[in-house]
Design an enzyme around this catalytic site. Structure first.
Site, PDB file in Angstrom:
ATOM      1  N   THR A   1      57.412  61.186  29.012  1.00  0.00           N
ATOM      2  CA  THR A   1      58.014  61.496  30.014  1.00  0.00           C
ATOM      3  C   THR A   1      58.033  60.462  31.113  1.00  0.00           C
ATOM      4  OG1 THR A   1      57.504  62.592  32.178  1.00  0.00           O
ATOM      5  CG2 THR A   1      55.706  62.544  30.756  1.00  0.00           C
TER       6      THR A   1
ATOM      7  N   CYS B   1      64.722  60.338  33.115  1.00  0.00           N
ATOM      8  CA  CYS B   1      63.994  61.730  32.774  1.00  0.00           C
ATOM      9  C   CYS B   1      64.414  62.033  31.698  1.00  0.00           C
ATOM     10  CB  CYS B   1      64.571  62.860  34.068  1.00  0.00           C
ATOM     11  SG  CYS B   1      63.722  64.284  33.538  1.00  0.00           S
TER      12      CYS B   1
END
Length: 232
Positions: A83, A197
């Site tokens: 992430t 992202c």
């Protein structure tokens, strides 16, 4: 081949992409039935998301550092935090383990530099677009000029990530919104845009954008494969 520790589940939708990319990368390098040596620890994202939006970053650091130690104890020889946003606490996680952490922003910045990109747009969660842990790292450590969308666009990008992409929802209207924001960044001078992202690539896929798009999930996985297969 060294074992890659994958700290995932944030969200699991994009962790699937990581696992595919790691295995496809090893197969591309070694051929045949070769696949990546991966140890996966997938956390409950609901708990992480609650702490993120409460601004309790020390608690997220403690939680993820503990999970990273579990990966090391299980035999992982490096760590990927799957992430972008949770690289905010990468220093705390790295300090808790004795294996190398392959940083997603560093891998992305090196790819941009290799491609001659100096001015780049950044899309991601509000945390990634607004806080210094990511944007500042690109600027101070790699000399990149980083552009982010305006306030309203940042909020929309953020909400699409959490309310749609992390839930596996892919909407054409949201794809069109993202492409319009990318076009605005290009008009402001961005030579490329970082998909900062790990879920954004699920939305944009092979979409034709105004400038090249840099998929951080793919770049991060490629860096890990190169590390795993490198000779001692």
């Amino acid at each position: 081949m060294k074992c890659i520790g994958l700290l995932g589940g944030m969200s699991w939708e994009s962790t699937v992409s990581y696992y595919q990319a790691l295995n496809r990368g090893v197969r591309a390098e070694l051929g045949g039935l070769h696949s990546a040596r991966v140890l996966l620890n997938s956390v409950d994202f609901a708990e992480i998301e609650r702490l993120q939006h409460a601004g309790d970053w020390p608690a997220t650091a403690r939680l993820l550092a503990n999970e990273a130690r579990r990966l090391q104890a299980g035999g992982a020889q490096c760590l990927l935090i799957a992430t972008n946003t949770m690289h905010k606490v990468a220093p705390e996680i790295a300090a808790a383990i004795d294996i190398p952490l392959i940083h997603i922003a560093d891998a992305t910045a090196r790819r941009l530099q290799a491609d001659g990109v100096a001015r780049v747009g950044l899309l991601g969660t509000r945390f990634t677009m607004e806080q210094d842990f990511y944007k500042g790292r690109l600027e101070t450590q790699f000399g990149l000029e980083v552009l982010v969308p305006g306030e309203a666009q940042r909020e929309r990008v953020h909400r699409i990530i959490y309310d749609e992409l992390c839930l596996g929802q892919i909407r054409e209207s949201s794809r069109a919104e993202y492409l319009a924001i990318i076009a605005e960044l290009a008009a402001a001078g961005a030579q490329a845009v970082i998909l900062g992202c790990t879920e954004i690539a699920l939305l944009l896929g092979d979409a034709r954008a105004a400038v090249p798009l840099y998929d951080t999930t793919a770049i991060h996985a490629e860096a890990a494969v190169a590390w795993s297969l490198a000779r001692e």
